[in-house]
Design a protein around this motif. Structure first.
Motif, short mmCIF file in Angstrom:
data_model
loop_
_atom_site.label_atom_id
_atom_site.label_comp_id
_atom_site.label_asym_id
_atom_site.label_seq_id
_atom_site.Cartn_x
_atom_site.Cartn_y
_atom_site.Cartn_z
N ARG A 173 0.75 -1.24 0.03
CA ARG A 173 -0.03 -0.17 -0.06
C ARG A 173 0.98 1.29 0.09
NH1 ARG A 173 -0.38 2.24 5.25
NH2 ARG A 173 0.47 0.64 6.73
N MET A 174 2.30 1.16 -0.09
CA MET A 174 3.16 2.23 -0.25
C MET A 174 3.91 2.10 -1.37
SD MET A 174 4.62 2.64 3.73
CE MET A 174 3.45 2.74 4.97
N GLU A 175 3.16 1.93 -2.45
CA GLU A 175 3.84 1.27 -3.77
C GLU A 175 4.86 2.45 -4.49
OE1 GLU A 175 2.38 0.14 -8.53
OE2 GLU A 175 0.85 0.36 -6.80
N GLN A 176 4.35 3.87 -4.03
CA GLN A 176 5.18 4.85 -4.80
C GLN A 176 6.32 5.08 -3.80
OE1 GLN A 176 2.77 8.25 -5.63
NE2 GLN A 176 1.56 7.21 -7.13
N LEU A 177 5.93 5.17 -2.37
CA LEU A 177 7.19 5.62 -1.69
C LEU A 177 8.07 4.44 -1.58
CD1 LEU A 177 8.26 7.40 0.65
CD2 LEU A 177 6.63 6.16 2.26
N SER A 178 7.75 3.19 -1.68
CA SER A 178 8.73 2.01 -1.77
C SER A 178 9.84 2.05 -2.71
CB SER A 178 7.99 0.83 -1.47
OG SER A 178 7.29 0.50 -2.47
N LYS A 179 9.36 2.71 -3.77
CA LYS A 179 10.31 2.88 -4.92
C LYS A 179 11.13 3.84 -5.06
CE LYS A 179 6.71 0.68 -8.06
NZ LYS A 179 5.91 0.75 -9.24
N LEU A 180 11.26 4.84 -4.04
CA LEU A 180 12.00 5.93 -3.90
C LEU A 180 13.16 5.55 -3.44
CD1 LEU A 180 9.81 8.92 -2.56
CD2 LEU A 180 10.38 8.46 -4.95
N GLU A 181 14.47 5.80 -4.14
CA GLU A 181 15.74 5.62 -3.49
C GLU A 181 15.88 6.32 -2.34
OE1 GLU A 181 18.60 6.43 -6.77
OE2 GLU A 181 17.76 4.91 -8.06
N ARG A 182 15.50 7.11 -2.05
CA ARG A 182 15.97 8.11 -0.74
C ARG A 182 14.96 7.59 0.51
NH1 ARG A 182 15.55 14.26 -2.26
NH2 ARG A 182 16.45 14.20 0.26
N ALA A 183 14.26 6.65 0.12
CA ALA A 183 13.38 6.15 1.23
C ALA A 183 13.50 4.82 1.48
CB ALA A 183 11.85 6.44 0.88
N TYR A 184 13.16 4.41 2.91
CA TYR A 184 13.48 3.00 3.18
C TYR A 184 12.31 2.56 4.11
CZ TYR A 184 15.34 -0.97 6.08
OH TYR A 184 15.69 -2.10 6.75
N VAL A 185 11.65 1.60 3.59
CA VAL A 185 10.37 1.07 4.22
C VAL A 185 10.83 -0.37 5.10
CG1 VAL A 185 7.87 0.60 4.25
CG2 VAL A 185 8.70 2.46 2.58
N ARG A 186 10.51 -0.32 6.20
CA ARG A 186 10.65 -1.78 7.03
C ARG A 186 9.60 -2.43 7.73
NH1 ARG A 186 12.66 -4.05 11.33
NH2 ARG A 186 14.20 -6.00 11.09
N PRO A 187 8.91 -2.88 7.25
CA PRO A 187 7.74 -3.57 8.40
C PRO A 187 8.47 -4.52 9.39
CG PRO A 187 7.53 -4.16 5.91
CD PRO A 187 8.97 -3.73 6.00
N SER A 188 7.72 -4.06 10.53
CA SER A 188 8.24 -5.03 11.65
C SER A 188 6.97 -5.61 12.38
CB SER A 188 8.89 -4.16 12.70
OG SER A 188 10.20 -3.38 12.09
N PRO A 189 7.18 -7.08 12.67
CA PRO A 189 6.11 -7.64 13.47
C PRO A 189 6.23 -7.32 14.81
CG PRO A 189 7.84 -9.08 12.92
CD PRO A 189 8.16 -7.76 12.12
N LEU A 225 17.35 4.19 15.55
CA LEU A 225 18.84 4.50 16.01
C LEU A 225 19.41 4.06 14.60
CD1 LEU A 225 19.51 3.52 19.38
CD2 LEU A 225 18.92 5.79 18.69
N LEU A 226 19.49 3.15 14.20
CA LEU A 226 20.04 2.70 12.66
C LEU A 226 19.86 3.60 11.72
CD1 LEU A 226 19.60 -1.36 12.83
CD2 LEU A 226 21.83 -0.10 13.13
N CYS A 227 18.54 3.74 11.55
CA CYS A 227 17.93 4.77 10.50
C CYS A 227 18.59 6.15 10.60
CB CYS A 227 16.39 4.89 10.43
SG CYS A 227 15.64 3.50 9.85
N GLU A 228 18.91 6.75 11.99
CA GLU A 228 19.46 8.04 12.35
C GLU A 228 21.14 7.61 11.91
OE1 GLU A 228 18.68 8.79 16.25
OE2 GLU A 228 16.73 10.04 15.76
N ALA A 229 21.65 6.53 12.13
CA ALA A 229 22.98 6.42 11.85
C ALA A 229 23.06 6.33 10.27
CB ALA A 229 23.34 5.06 12.53
N ALA A 230 22.22 6.00 9.76
CA ALA A 230 22.29 5.89 8.36
C ALA A 230 22.08 7.15 7.52
CB ALA A 230 21.37 4.76 7.51
N SER A 231 21.85 8.23 8.35
CA SER A 231 21.77 9.70 7.84
C SER A 231 20.34 9.93 7.34
CB SER A 231 22.71 10.02 6.82
OG SER A 231 23.91 9.99 7.06
#
Length: 244
Positions: free
Chosen positions: A16-32, A49-55
């Motif tokens: 349901r995030m078809e456009q956002l998940s294709k952007l190179e500058r975006a990272y989508v990570r589902p978590s159970p 914290l990992l996302c912040e460390a990845a800028s």
């Protein structure tokens, strides 16, 4: 959310995030959630914290859906935004303590078509409910906005409030103090989680727990007393043995 029976999850956020998940500058990570309450997973804070460390400068945490008392997500983020649909009855829950007490902003989505009038009424009800709440921060008054993701209307106004919140809270030092408090909360959360993991991997302790469970089924003792017995046993087994 994870199934309480099988433990499995349908991690379908990217569908349901078809456009956002294709952007190179975006990272989508589902978590159970794996049974964790509060709307977030056990290791959500570590992922942030990992996302912040990845800028990544902007990290959006979407919960599994919150009830009145599931507010653990407030110990994870700088700003808590409650997104509510119109005519869903949630505005009537606003007078209750819980998620409304910790919301920094309420956004009524789907303000379009046949739901436009209902969205306006809902936003008014939310504003009245927030007036009854004690402010979480003296320097910030929670806002209520309407938007339509379908028509892409009101989104800029919502983001303007987010930007204003960040600037205000940075100037007052509230964000820094909140993050310090969050670190304390997550330290104790991880402490309890790691203690439980150690206990669940102790065969002798688990065997003792089975015996206590049998006694409970027969009506001997109480769950509180059984838990205390397990804690005492766990601490005794964890204590270094004197070899002298």
């Amino acid at each position: 959310p994870s199934s309480s029976r099988s433990g499995g999850s349908i991690l379908g956020d990217k569908t349901r995030m078809e456009q956002l998940s294709k952007l190179e500058r975006a990272y989508v990570r589902p978590s159970p959630t794996r049974g964790s309450l509060g709307g977030v997973a056990q290791h959500t804070n570590d992922v942030i914290l990992l996302c912040e460390a990845a800028s990544y400068e902007i990290v959006i945490v979407e919960t599994v859906g919150l009830g009145q008392s599931e507010v653990l997500v407030d110990d994870t983020v700088d700003m808590l935004m409650l997104v509510a649909p119109p005519a869903g009855g949630d505005e009537l829950q606003g007078v209750k303590k819980g998620i409304m007490e910790v919301a920094d902003m309420v956004v009524v989505n789907k303000c379009d078509g046949a739901l436009a009038d209902a969205a306006r009424h809902a936003s008014t009800d939310f504003m009245h409910a927030l007036q009854l709440m004690r402010r979480k921060r003296p320097a910030w008054r929670p806002r209520v906005k309407r938007c339509s993701a379908l028509r892409k209307e009101g989104i800029k106004e919502v983001w303007d409030v987010v930007d204003k919140f960040r600037k205000t809270m940075t100037e007052t030092g509230d964000i820094q103090s909140k993050r310090l408090g969050q670190n304390r909360s997550w330290m104790w959360s991880q402490f309890k989680e790691q203690l439980m993991q150690r206990a669940m991997h102790d065969p002798k302790l688990l065997a003792h727990a089975v015996e206590l469970q049998k006694e409970l089924v027969q009506g001997f003792g109480t769950p509180r007393h059984a838990a205390r017995t397990l804690v005492d046993e766990f601490l005794r087994r964890s204590k270094p043995q004197d070899t002298t």
